[in-house]
Structures are given as C-alpha cells and as structure tokens.
Design an enzyme around this catalytic site. Structure first.
Site, mmCIF file in Angstrom:
data_model
loop_
_atom_site.group_PDB
_atom_site.id
_atom_site.type_symbol
_atom_site.label_atom_id
_atom_site.label_comp_id
_atom_site.label_asym_id
_atom_site.label_seq_id
_atom_site.Cartn_x
_atom_site.Cartn_y
_atom_site.Cartn_z
ATOM 1 N N LYS A 282 0.871 -1.187 0.000
ATOM 2 C CA LYS A 282 0.000 0.000 0.000
ATOM 3 C C LYS A 282 0.903 1.230 0.000
ATOM 4 C CE LYS A 282 -3.941 2.172 2.251
ATOM 5 N NZ LYS A 282 -3.477 3.523 1.924
ATOM 6 N N ARG B 224 -4.052 8.110 -5.018
ATOM 7 C CA ARG B 224 -4.780 7.142 -5.841
ATOM 8 C C ARG B 224 -5.366 7.880 -7.051
ATOM 9 N NH1 ARG B 224 -8.487 2.863 -4.164
ATOM 10 N NH2 ARG B 224 -8.822 1.539 -6.004
#
Length: 553
Positions: A253, A258
C-alpha cells in the site's frame, strides 16, 4: 419599542426592492423548498431519513430547480463565490459592529449569525432557485453588496442561511455528494453505480439524468468520452486471523495519490479518487500514453536520485494548474498500476482480479517505463508470512499491505469481504498544544482544530502539525474548555494558548518539508491521547522527530 431602536439603526424603507435581473416574481418559490431541505438535513439524525428527505424534495421540485438543488448538494455548482468579507461589511452597516462581532464569536458560524441577526425584512416572495442561481452566476464584485443586501432582506431566517451557504460555497449540511446521488437513485429506482459513472459526464441542472430516471429519455451515452469511473475501495482489516491466505493477492500500500488514468479516442485524463481532473497538475504522467485504456494506480514522483520522491514533493505539485518545466524535471510524475478497468474499448471490470492482472501486465509492458510500472505481487502462504511482510516494509512510502480476493470483480465503492487494507501501526509523538481554531458545521461552537509543536534545541517551540480528529465528543468538550481558559493571545479566529498541555499525536509517516518552519510534515496526524499526566517540558523535540524520518528511511 422596536428592535431597530435598541440596536441603534434606522428602520428600512417601506419601499420594496426592485426585481433583480433575471428574476420572475411570479414563479413558485422553489428556493423555499431548497432552504427547508437544507435545514432538515442538519437536524435529521438518520441516514435513511436523510435519503428519503432528499429524494422526496427532488421529486416535488420542478425542473430545472431540482437539478440545481442536486448540484448544490453534490458540490457541483460553479458560482462566483460571495466573499465572507462582503457579508461582514453588510452586517457592520446594518447592526452595531460590536454586537455583530460578539454574536459571531458566540455563535461560531458566519451564516448562522447573519441569518439570525439581519434586521431588514421585505415580505415579497424571493426568487426561485433557478433564478437565484442565475443571479449569482452573473454576479460581479462591484454589484455584489447591493444584490446580497436585496436578497437577504427578502428571505426569512432559514432562507437567509440557505442563501449564504449557496452563495459562499460552504454547503456543509450533513449530507455529502454520495448521499445525494444515492437519494436520486433510490427515488427513481436506478442503480447508484450507474449514476456515479454518468455523473462526471453530465452538467447541472442534469436534464438528461432526470429524463432517464423518469423514463422520459434513454440512458445518456458517454462511452466516447474520457470520463471518470468510481473507484473500488477497501475496508480496514480488523480480523486478519479469518483470512484463508491462498485466496488473497497481497500488494504494498503506497503512500501517494490514488488516481485513475483514462484515455479514450486520443483524449487522456488523470482523475483523483474524488473524480477531480488533475491532468493539468501532472501532464508528464500521461503525455506519452498512446493507447486507449482505463487503469487504477498510485500517482507518485521520483526524487533526484531516481528513486521514489517523498509525499511532500508530490504534494507540492498537486493543485498547480501549469507546473513549470523545472518542477516537472525535479519531481517527475509516474503511475504505479494496480488494476485494469478498460482494455481499449472493452470493459473488463467483471473479470476476476487475476485475469485483470494478467491483462494489466501486458498493457503496462507496452507503456512508457518512465511513466508507468506495475505494482508487484507479494508472495505469502501463511498469515505469519503476511505479517512479516507488513512489519518489514522496504520503503518509508509503504503504509502497509493491500489484500484483494483473487476472484473479485472490480465494483464501485466498498464491498465487504473483497478488498482490505492492513496498515502498519501508527507512529506517535508527544507534542505541545500551541494554537486552536473553531471547527465548522456541528463543531462551529467548539475549538476543534489544534496546532501542536515540538521543542527546539534552544528551548523554543515550532509547529509540527495540525489535527482535528481522533478525540471523543467528551474529549472535545474538555479541550474546548481548556482553550477558552488558557488563551494568551488572539489572531483573528485563532487562539494562542499557554504551552502547558501535551497531546499524544499519532501519524502514518513523517518526512522532510521545506514548506514548514520546523522542516517536517506529518502524514494523517490525529490526536490519540490527552496527556495531562505529562509535563510540557518532557514533550518530544524536533531533533527526535527528525530521527524518526531517518529511522523510516
């Protein structure tokens, strides 16, 4: 005695204000419907009750008023905002300035204060919502005070509050964009995923959307445009022991932004998680894209050594509509690809994850390697092996693990049991409270935004972060009381407090930052504990926090 005599102003003239440009005073007062909706949303506690209220109001309103209402609730109205300074100047003309300032300080919210204290009243019906939006859309800076004065005088308390929210763009009423879209979907019996997919290709007042919902027209066809598709999101992993590890794909992660990369018919776009077009801030990331696709990934930048740049370096580029060639050279952007939504014109979201990954691997192999790479698959056969990976992440920009079911389709939103995020334990530091500012919405009467600092080698304090969550309601009341009792100076809305209270602050990571006086920036800081047991002199130092940066690296 009339209240105008009490507060020392001249009563308004009996003459009614003339109609404003674009106004039809004979229309049904849809603005009152809109104002009642906003007022109800603030005091309605349940999510389902809010959904019903939004849907029923939209159905009851005529077009295009309901489209403007939906746009306002979702934050899609692009109006030249009425500056708060205009409202403050008007209030200080209308009432005693000291009375206004004391009232504003007590109430904590400008819109609420103006709506309650505005002294003038014209009984004639105000403009409808469509006319109100038209008036605000054409509003120039020079004419703003006169128009705002006219409208405030023709609205009741609820209407004035709703008008200020609309005019200033401060639409915090306890119902976000997702809730408004879901309310539309439920009211007209359509899929909210389809609504969200269409959303970024439509413009207010959404005539096509309402026509489709009511069966008066076809579903809008936006396939030939480079549009945003809703992201698939993950739940925090709370019970790792329940996982059958072989069923799950593990990835790092990464701590970037994003993004969704979209190219259709030669048009390339880069969208943030909220659907904002950030192509202008990172044109270099998509400049070499030469094939149609839609992919999901993490936007990051490279450092001077060719390795990963810090989140702070990435953040310096965010929001710059036209970054300089020098900035793009110093922090070139690239995308680490996670998933594939469209392969050319083919929608592959319904395919299992591992089939999409196989296609993604082929797609990324044909893209510019300076701008695109592939998120690696991590090998782990047991939960212990997964935990070991999570504990020994090889890069400070790794926040933990992403775990995705190997057979999962790509579906919008958070779907239980499909994707999880398993973040590393937070870092903590003991910091000293320095400044506080009032919050907004339900927190407008509380000091809830806290700036905290760490000690320098010469015994001074430097701010190292700001947090406005992590505490309970009871702790918020305690902190608010502490701020009021220990204020030593005021700077507009900010209060400086005596440097005696220690707060334990949790944060995901910490890095170097040239934008802050301390030279440090925390990632996602939140207050985890109030340390009344610890003397302020024993709080952490800037030097100690710098050691954390080195430790991460």
């Amino acid at each position: 005695m009339h209240r105008f005599d009490v507060i020392g102003i001249t009563p308004p003239s009996a003459a009614r204000p003339p109609p404003l440009a674009g106004e039809d005073r004979g229309t049904v007062n849809s603005f009152a419907q809109f104002a009642e909706l906003l007022d109800a949303l603030v005091v309605t506690p349940g999510r389902n009750a809010k959904l019903r209220r939004i849907g029923e109001t939209l159905r009851a309103m005529a077009e295009p008023d309901r489209g403007w209402a939906l746009a306002a609730l979702t934050g899609e109205l692009d109006l030249p905002a009425v500056q708060p300074s205009v409202l403050r100047a008007l209030m200080e003309e209308a009432v005693d300035p000291l009375l206004f300032r004391l009232s504003r300080d007590y109430v904590g919210d400008l819109a609420e204060t103006v709506s309650l204290l505005w002294p003038y009243s014209d009984p004639e019906q105000p403009p409808g919502l469509d006319a109100m939006v038209g008036i605000l859309a054409r509003l120039g800076r020079a004419e703003a005070p006169g128009v705002v004065r006219n409208l405030l005088s023709r609205l009741d308390i609820t209407g004035r509050w709703a008008f200020i929210k609309l005019a200033t763009g401060g639409m915090r009423v306890g119902a976000g964009a997702r809730l408004a879209k879901l309310a539309f979907a439920q009211q007209w019996g359509v899929d909210v995923g389809e609504v969200e997919e269409l959303w970024h290709g439509l413009t207010p007042p959404y005539a096509e959307l309402f026509a489709w919902g009511e069966g008066r027209g076809p579903k809008p066809d936006l396939s030939a445009r480079a549009l945003f598709r809703p992201f698939m999101l993950a739940h925090p992993l709370e019970a790792p022991e329940t996982l059958h590890v072989p069923d799950w794909l593990a990835e790092w992660k990464w701590d970037g932004i994003r993004v969704q990369v979209v190219r259709v018919g030669g048009e390339a776009r880069l969208f943030s998680r909220t659907g904002d077009d950030v192509s202008g801030s990172f044109p270099d990331a998509i400049a070499t894209l030469a094939r149609d696709l839609v992919l999901d990934g993490e936007l990051m930048v490279r450092g001077a050594d060719g390795g990963l740049g810090s989140f702070n370096a990435l953040q310096q580029r965010l929001g710059r509509k036209a970054p300089s060639a020098k900035l793009m050279a110093e922090a070139p952007a690239f995308v680490r690809a996670y998933d594939l939504l469209f392969d050319g014109a083919e929608d592959v979201r319904a395919l299992p994850l591992m089939e999409r990954r196989a296609r993604l691997r082929q797609v990324v192999a044909g893209l510019d390697p300076l701008r695109f790479d592939l998120s690696e698959d991590l090998e782990a056969a047991t939960l212990d092996e997964l935990a070991a990976l999570r504990a020994a992440a090889p890069d400070p920009l790794i926040e933990g693990l992403m775990l995705k079911r190997r057979d999962s389709a790509y579906v919008a939103g958070r779907r239980a049991g499909l994707w999880y995020k398993w973040k590393r334990a937070a870092l903590t530091a003991d910091c000293v409270l320095m400044y506080a500012q009032r919050g907004s919405g339900k927190r407008s009467s509380f000091y809830s935004d806290f700036t905290f600092g760490a000690w320098t080698e010469d015994g001074g304090l430097l701010p190292v972060g700001k947090a406005y969550f992590g505490f309970t309601d009871e702790e918020l009341k305690w902190l608010d009381k502490f701020v009021r009792a220990h204020t030593v100076a005021r700077f507009g809305p900010v209060r400086e407090v005596a440097k005696t209270l220690v707060l334990e602050v949790a944060f995901d990571s910490i890095g170097e930052s040239s934008r802050h006086k301390s030279g440090l920036a925390m990632r996602f800081p939140r207050i985890s504990r109030i340390r009344t047991d610890k003397p302020a002199a024993e709080a952490d130092t800037v030097k100690g926090l710098r050691a954390m940066v080195a430790g991460q690296a």
